[in-house]
Design a protein around this motif. Structure first.
Motif, PDB file in Angstrom:
ATOM      1  N   MET A 364      23.183  38.938  37.364  1.00  0.00           N
ATOM      2  CA  MET A 364      23.371  37.546  36.604  1.00  0.00           C
ATOM      3  C   MET A 364      24.837  37.113  36.436  1.00  0.00           C
ATOM      4  SD  MET A 364      20.312  36.535  36.017  1.00  0.00           S
ATOM      5  CE  MET A 364      18.639  37.046  36.177  1.00  0.00           C
ATOM      6  N   SER A 365      25.647  37.915  35.972  1.00  0.00           N
ATOM      7  CA  SER A 365      26.839  37.683  35.752  1.00  0.00           C
ATOM      8  C   SER A 365      27.720  37.383  37.089  1.00  0.00           C
ATOM      9  CB  SER A 365      27.574  38.794  34.706  1.00  0.00           C
ATOM     10  OG  SER A 365      26.984  38.991  33.655  1.00  0.00           O
ATOM     11  N   VAL A 366      27.721  38.477  37.862  1.00  0.00           N
ATOM     12  CA  VAL A 366      28.372  38.248  39.233  1.00  0.00           C
ATOM     13  C   VAL A 366      27.837  36.970  39.995  1.00  0.00           C
ATOM     14  CG1 VAL A 366      28.694  39.332  41.362  1.00  0.00           C
ATOM     15  CG2 VAL A 366      28.856  40.604  39.252  1.00  0.00           C
ATOM     16  N   VAL A 367      26.447  36.764  40.126  1.00  0.00           N
ATOM     17  CA  VAL A 367      26.085  35.783  40.873  1.00  0.00           C
ATOM     18  C   VAL A 367      26.142  34.603  40.460  1.00  0.00           C
ATOM     19  CG1 VAL A 367      24.041  34.727  42.219  1.00  0.00           C
ATOM     20  CG2 VAL A 367      24.195  37.262  42.009  1.00  0.00           C
ATOM     21  N   GLY A 368      26.182  34.273  38.874  1.00  0.00           N
ATOM     22  CA  GLY A 368      26.471  33.191  38.092  1.00  0.00           C
ATOM     23  C   GLY A 368      27.824  32.880  38.428  1.00  0.00           C
ATOM     24  N   THR A 369      28.815  33.671  38.700  1.00  0.00           N
ATOM     25  CA  THR A 369      30.268  33.487  38.665  1.00  0.00           C
ATOM     26  C   THR A 369      30.353  32.798  39.907  1.00  0.00           C
ATOM     27  OG1 THR A 369      30.570  35.299  37.253  1.00  0.00           O
ATOM     28  CG2 THR A 369      32.374  34.272  38.477  1.00  0.00           C
ATOM     29  N   PHE A 370      29.706  33.108  40.866  1.00  0.00           N
ATOM     30  CA  PHE A 370      29.946  32.476  42.286  1.00  0.00           C
ATOM     31  C   PHE A 370      29.763  30.825  42.208  1.00  0.00           C
ATOM     32  CE2 PHE A 370      28.463  36.407  44.246  1.00  0.00           C
ATOM     33  CZ  PHE A 370      29.826  36.837  44.555  1.00  0.00           C
ATOM     34  N   ALA A 371      28.673  30.376  41.359  1.00  0.00           N
ATOM     35  CA  ALA A 371      28.518  29.054  40.998  1.00  0.00           C
ATOM     36  C   ALA A 371      29.667  28.375  40.470  1.00  0.00           C
ATOM     37  CB  ALA A 371      27.183  28.822  40.024  1.00  0.00           C
ATOM     38  N   LEU A 372      30.365  28.977  39.344  1.00  0.00           N
ATOM     39  CA  LEU A 372      31.410  28.397  38.686  1.00  0.00           C
ATOM     40  C   LEU A 372      32.584  28.440  39.732  1.00  0.00           C
ATOM     41  CD1 LEU A 372      31.432  30.039  35.142  1.00  0.00           C
ATOM     42  CD2 LEU A 372      30.587  27.629  35.792  1.00  0.00           C
ATOM     43  N   MET A 373      32.704  29.277  40.514  1.00  0.00           N
ATOM     44  CA  MET A 373      33.784  29.335  41.411  1.00  0.00           C
ATOM     45  C   MET A 373      33.651  28.331  42.446  1.00  0.00           C
ATOM     46  SD  MET A 373      33.726  33.680  42.183  1.00  0.00           S
ATOM     47  CE  MET A 373      34.999  33.138  43.649  1.00  0.00           C
ATOM     48  N   TYR A 374      32.488  27.983  42.907  1.00  0.00           N
ATOM     49  CA  TYR A 374      32.487  26.818  43.751  1.00  0.00           C
ATOM     50  C   TYR A 374      32.730  25.362  43.363  1.00  0.00           C
ATOM     51  CZ  TYR A 374      30.262  23.421  46.644  1.00  0.00           C
ATOM     52  OH  TYR A 374      29.662  22.333  47.443  1.00  0.00           O
ATOM     53  N   LEU A 375      32.340  25.280  41.861  1.00  0.00           N
ATOM     54  CA  LEU A 375      32.584  24.186  41.289  1.00  0.00           C
ATOM     55  C   LEU A 375      34.249  23.951  41.061  1.00  0.00           C
ATOM     56  CD1 LEU A 375      29.742  23.969  38.644  1.00  0.00           C
ATOM     57  CD2 LEU A 375      29.987  22.568  40.680  1.00  0.00           C
ATOM     58  N   LEU A 376      35.036  24.915  40.669  1.00  0.00           N
ATOM     59  CA  LEU A 376      36.177  25.060  40.507  1.00  0.00           C
ATOM     60  C   LEU A 376      37.200  24.951  41.850  1.00  0.00           C
ATOM     61  CD1 LEU A 376      36.441  27.451  37.438  1.00  0.00           C
ATOM     62  CD2 LEU A 376      36.621  25.134  37.468  1.00  0.00           C
ATOM     63  N   GLY A 377      36.337  25.101  43.090  1.00  0.00           N
ATOM     64  CA  GLY A 377      37.206  24.902  44.263  1.00  0.00           C
ATOM     65  C   GLY A 377      37.906  26.345  44.536  1.00  0.00           C
ATOM     66  N   PHE A 378      37.389  27.376  44.138  1.00  0.00           N
ATOM     67  CA  PHE A 378      37.998  28.727  44.549  1.00  0.00           C
ATOM     68  C   PHE A 378      37.322  29.139  45.884  1.00  0.00           C
ATOM     69  CE2 PHE A 378      38.666  29.984  39.720  1.00  0.00           C
ATOM     70  CZ  PHE A 378      39.391  29.006  39.541  1.00  0.00           C
ATOM     71  N   SER A 379      37.898  30.367  46.238  1.00  0.00           N
ATOM     72  CA  SER A 379      37.540  31.061  47.386  1.00  0.00           C
ATOM     73  C   SER A 379      36.935  32.395  47.296  1.00  0.00           C
ATOM     74  CB  SER A 379      38.370  30.659  48.387  1.00  0.00           C
ATOM     75  OG  SER A 379      39.761  31.426  48.312  1.00  0.00           O
ATOM     76  N   LEU A 380      36.439  33.181  48.071  1.00  0.00           N
ATOM     77  CA  LEU A 380      36.153  34.394  48.319  1.00  0.00           C
ATOM     78  C   LEU A 380      37.200  35.101  48.823  1.00  0.00           C
ATOM     79  CD1 LEU A 380      32.568  34.742  49.190  1.00  0.00           C
ATOM     80  CD2 LEU A 380      33.318  35.423  47.290  1.00  0.00           C
ATOM     81  N   ASP A 381      38.052  35.648  48.230  1.00  0.00           N
ATOM     82  CA  ASP A 381      39.458  36.307  48.629  1.00  0.00           C
ATOM     83  C   ASP A 381      39.479  37.692  47.864  1.00  0.00           C
ATOM     84  OD1 ASP A 381      40.775  35.706  46.160  1.00  0.00           O
ATOM     85  OD2 ASP A 381      40.817  33.496  46.830  1.00  0.00           O
ATOM     86  N   ASN A 382      40.478  38.187  48.418  1.00  0.00           N
ATOM     87  CA  ASN A 382      40.823  39.701  47.652  1.00  0.00           C
ATOM     88  C   ASN A 382      41.088  39.330  45.889  1.00  0.00           C
ATOM     89  OD1 ASN A 382      40.596  40.995  50.078  1.00  0.00           O
ATOM     90  ND2 ASN A 382      42.865  40.680  50.571  1.00  0.00           N
ATOM     91  N   MET A 383      41.490  38.370  45.663  1.00  0.00           N
ATOM     92  CA  MET A 383      41.812  38.421  44.095  1.00  0.00           C
ATOM     93  C   MET A 383      40.647  38.058  43.468  1.00  0.00           C
ATOM     94  SD  MET A 383      44.790  38.839  43.309  1.00  0.00           S
ATOM     95  CE  MET A 383      46.621  38.919  43.874  1.00  0.00           C
ATOM     96  N   SER A 384      39.882  36.994  43.895  1.00  0.00           N
ATOM     97  CA  SER A 384      38.507  36.845  43.217  1.00  0.00           C
ATOM     98  C   SER A 384      37.834  37.981  43.088  1.00  0.00           C
ATOM     99  CB  SER A 384      37.751  35.449  43.468  1.00  0.00           C
ATOM    100  OG  SER A 384      37.722  35.426  45.267  1.00  0.00           O
ATOM    101  N   MET A 385      37.573  38.585  44.417  1.00  0.00           N
ATOM    102  CA  MET A 385      36.538  39.738  44.572  1.00  0.00           C
ATOM    103  C   MET A 385      36.932  40.840  43.701  1.00  0.00           C
ATOM    104  SD  MET A 385      34.038  38.577  46.441  1.00  0.00           S
ATOM    105  CE  MET A 385      33.299  40.174  47.141  1.00  0.00           C
ATOM    106  N   MET A 386      38.388  41.264  43.768  1.00  0.00           N
ATOM    107  CA  MET A 386      38.888  42.231  42.790  1.00  0.00           C
ATOM    108  C   MET A 386      38.786  41.947  41.334  1.00  0.00           C
ATOM    109  SD  MET A 386      42.834  43.589  42.335  1.00  0.00           S
ATOM    110  CE  MET A 386      43.403  42.040  41.823  1.00  0.00           C
ATOM    111  N   ALA A 387      38.413  40.709  41.009  1.00  0.00           N
ATOM    112  CA  ALA A 387      38.134  40.233  39.440  1.00  0.00           C
ATOM    113  C   ALA A 387      36.614  40.470  39.261  1.00  0.00           C
ATOM    114  CB  ALA A 387      38.433  38.598  39.329  1.00  0.00           C
ATOM    115  N   LEU A 388      35.814  40.367  40.226  1.00  0.00           N
ATOM    116  CA  LEU A 388      34.398  40.599  39.905  1.00  0.00           C
ATOM    117  C   LEU A 388      34.073  41.988  40.029  1.00  0.00           C
ATOM    118  CD1 LEU A 388      32.704  37.789  42.549  1.00  0.00           C
ATOM    119  CD2 LEU A 388      32.871  37.989  40.184  1.00  0.00           C
TER     120      LEU A 388
END
Length: 777
Positions: A364-388
């Motif tokens: 729930m937390s990880v997948v839900g974060t993907f929605a916020l990342m998309y709304l904020l204009g983020f990307s799937l990169d080493n930094m965001s994936m490391m945060a998850l």
């Protein structure tokens, strides 16, 4: 009390999270949109000093009035100037681009009138490197024709693909007509070189000539004023002498050539080397690198069908390969982390239903974060994936605390529903405080400034979002599931695994009790050991190597080469080819692109694609192995570097770190630059110490006798104009073809370029109409 609503809310989080995950762009690092603009101007034949004073200085004077400029650097070389402006992070790059365009227009009145084209600018993202290199070559067709296909067919179509910012061409060989004059023929026929220029300009025209209107139809007039090939220029009449026409072909040769014949590029493999044209594709900020590359690769079969079979189209380097491998590795780490966390929860709770309840907070937390990342204009990169990945250990804490408190009530004999209500009520404030305090840890990272703040912004927001979502899940989904799936405790007979785990946990608890008692007994010793650990931590922090980003192995290596100042182009090519032969002998190199004629004319470049990671050592080790053999060739130096993921400043130089010297006294600055370089070369730990200052190129000084020239009706402008026409590869006319525009270039023939006697054979027509030899003035 409302399990259906709670379930639907959680399903909505999963649904929107999955949609966001599918739409998220993929990259290696977050989008660091550092506002940088590069302005370029060219004036063929001009010396670096002329480019600096006549072109760079007027532009810099106007650019300095633009708001928000953090730094401005310029580099002037033979025939070209490049000015790099770096703005502060608060400056909007589009607004800055409008200011730059306005200042270019304002500086136009101070720039030389014979600039072939106004200065141009482009926005640069230092974090972006070309995501794809394509090589176009042919062993049968001339390079000008290969360049035509690469530029007008491949380059233009690739530029229209969604996500592509621009396509740069390395080693461009654009078609041009060259009129190479013989000074002896000019002198024998007493023809001024300015007459040749005027004749070509007047003989190659593409003007509108009008329309014939009749009663029933209208007809557009066309003439044959446009000359498209070299053969068309040979019979062009330059002037008349003694009633006889003197044609351009009588004064030298006119050949089909290219605009810049002092640039060359090759595509090299382990066993071959072929002249080529290289296309470097850059993506737009915030777009999906993998999607952009896949879109281009999908069109390669169509491109190969459009170009002749004799032209080879190959992929030299694909940056998406390393990005795919890196992101996939982080994804695997994230999945493995989730599995390990769930396994640890199960080993301690030893109950399937009790394990599932807190474990649901993970997806729930990880997948839900993907929605916020998309709304904020983020990307799937080493930094965001490391945060998850790091958040996995945080997001289950709240759920476990909630579950343990509910189980405590169940152990007292309460029903699961009543235990869930009472347990959640008691622990709710604690869950909120835990969540907010943990999220507050990353607030300083969120508000960091500079490029480091931009780089870590996605990391801080992503991990904070995951923690906040986990708190919401722990306060809603966890007690709801506990009220439905927990069972009242009853006496059961446990198996061997449960009993073994219980004995292990009891043993660990016993060891902890004994060690805790020892620590409480030897308090001062414990404090002393803690002090030693703290001192060791400070010492290790002091001596550990420090850097901005770790060295990343992307399977690519860049080699900048530099020949002796004033080296001839043919000699530079020979030296570059020897370095290429050395590079081909490396067992770790798959293929590479090599080019010469960059910048000051004595520079070259190699972009090397290495073999897969499992077939070679790290790229830094390969660089150290190649450094000595590549620098064993006399007359040329090689500077090897592993390109960093982010280039701050927008300039690619021979080294990854630069010092900049500034002074209003250029003579003092030039001397200090050489002194600083000599001192730095003696410092241990530094290698490839060099400078971009090049003042040792040989020069010929032409002194104008102004009084004598004025008496003969010749101005200094006419003299410089004649010299530029002779030695500057001057672009004097334009050929407008249906698909492109080509240049007509005037110069002396190659065999007379270094002939000092050729200067005395040139004639200039004075204001009175008399022909005056250049040697007379």
């Amino acid at each position: 009390k409302r399990p259906v609503m709670t379930t639907l809310v959680m399903l909505a989080i999963l649904l929107f999270g999955w949609i966001g995950y599918v739409q998220l762009p993929v990259s290696d690092l977050p989008n660091v949109d550092f506002p940088t603009i590069v302005v370029s101007a060219s004036l063929p034949g001009a010396s670096p000093q002329t480019m600096s004073t006549a072109v760079a200085m007027p532009l810099e004077r106007e650019f300095s009035t633009i708001a928000g400029v953090d730094s401005m650097t310029s580099a002037s070389s033979r025939g070209s100037t490049s000015i790099t402006m770096q703005f502060n992070l608060s400056r909007d790059i589009d607004a800055a681009a409008q200011d730059v365009q306005a200042m270019i227009s304002k500086a136009g009145r101070d720039l030389p009138r014979d600039l072939p084209a106004p200065p141009s600018f482009r926005k640069v993202n230092p974090a972006d490197q070309p995501v794809l290199f394509l090589s176009v070559s042919s062993s049968q067709l001339p390079l000008s024709e290969v360049n035509e296909y690469a530029d007008t067919i491949l380059g233009q179509q690739i530029s229209t693909i969604s996500g592509v910012a621009q396509v740069d061409i390395y080693g461009a060989q654009k078609y041009a007509v060259r009129a190479q004059l013989n000074p002896l023929a000019l002198a024998a026929r007493r023809v001024g070189i300015d007459e040749v220029t005027n004749a070509i300009v007047a003989g190659n025209t593409n003007h509108p000539v009008g329309v014939l209107y009749g009663d029933n139809e209208s007809v557009t007039l066309e003439t044959n004023g446009q000359l498209t090939k070299a053969a068309d220029y040979k019979p062009l009449i330059v002037t008349y002498r003694n009633g006889a026409p003197i044609r351009l072909g009588d004064l030298g040769r006119v050949i089909d050539s290219v605009e810049n014949d002092k640039v060359a590029a090759w595509i090299n493999t382990a066993d071959s080397s072929t002249r080529s044209i290289t296309l470097a594709v850059l993506r737009q900020p915030g777009t999906n690198t993998i999607k952009v590359v896949d879109s281009i690769r999908a069109l390669l079969p169509n491109f190969r069908a459009q170009i002749p079979p004799s032209i080879n189209l190959e992929v030299v380097f694909d940056r998406s390969e390393s990005i795919r491998a890196s992101v996939n590795e982080v994804k695997f780490t994230l999945k493995l982390t989730i599995m390990l966390v769930v396994l640890v929860i199960f080993l301690f709770l030893r109950n399937f239903s009790a394990t599932v309840i807190p474990s649901m907070a993970l997806p729930m937390s990880v997948v839900g974060t993907f929605a916020l990342m998309y709304l904020l204009g983020f990307s799937l990169d080493n930094m965001s994936m490391m945060a998850l990945t790091l958040s996995v250990g945080f997001v289950v804490d709240d759920a476990i605390v909630m579950l343990e408190n509910i189980v405590r009530h169940v152990e007292r004999g309460e029903s699961p529903l009543h235990a869930s209500l009472a347990g959640a009520r008691e622990i709710g404030f604690t869950i909120v405080s835990m969540t907010l305090s943990l999220a507050a840890v990353f607030i300083p990272v969120l508000f960091m400034g500079g490029i480091l703040g931009r780089l870590l912004h996605e990391f801080a927001v992503t991990i904070t979002s995951a923690i906040l979502i986990s708190g919401f899940v722990s306060l809603s989904l966890t007690p709801m599931m506990a009220s439905r799936f927990l069972r009242p405790l009853r006496e059961v007979r446990h198996g061997f695994l449960y009993s073994a785990c219980e004995r292990t946990f009891n043993g660990m608890l016993h060891v902890y009790e004994r060690t805790l008692a020892g620590v409480m007994r030897w308090r001062f010793t414990t404090l002393a050991l803690s002090g030693l650990v703290l001192a060791a931590t400070v010492y290790l922090f002091y001596i550990i190597p420090k850097g901005f980003l770790p060295s990343e192995d992307t399977g690519q290596m860049v080699v900048m080469t530099e020949g002796a100042q004033g080296i001839g182009f043919d000699s530079l090519v020979k030296h570059q080819q020897k370095l290429s032969a050395t590079m081909q002998q490396s067992p770790y190199v798959e293929r590479f692109m090599s080019a010469v004629g960059i910048g000051t004319g004595n520079m070259g470049r190699m972009i090397v694609r290495l073999k897969p990671r499992d077939q070679r050592p790290h790229v830094d080790q390969i660089i150290q192995q190649l450094r000595r053999p590549l620098n064993s060739e006399p007359g040329i130096q090689a500077f090897l570097q592993n390109p960093p993921p982010i280039r701050v400043g927008g300039m690619m130089t021979k080294s990854q770190y630069q010092f900049t010297l500034q002074s209003p006294n250029t003579k003092e600055m030039y001397a200090s630059a050489q002194e600083l370089q000599d001192r730095l070369q003696t410092l241990p730990g530094l290698e490839d110490v060099t400078s971009d200052l090049q003042l040792k190129s040989p020069q010929v000084k032409v002194e104008i006798y102004r009084d004598r020239a004025a008496a003969l009706g010749i101005t200094a402008a006419q003299i410089e104009d004649a010299l530029n026409s002779s030695y500057g590869a001057r672009q004097i006319s334009t050929i407008y073809a249906p698909n492109n525009a080509y240049r007509v270039i005037l110069e002396l023939a190659d065999e007379y370029q270094m002939d000092s006697g050729a200067l005395s054979k040139l004639y200039i027509r004075s204001t009175s109409g008399a022909l005056v030899p250049l040697s007379a003035v």
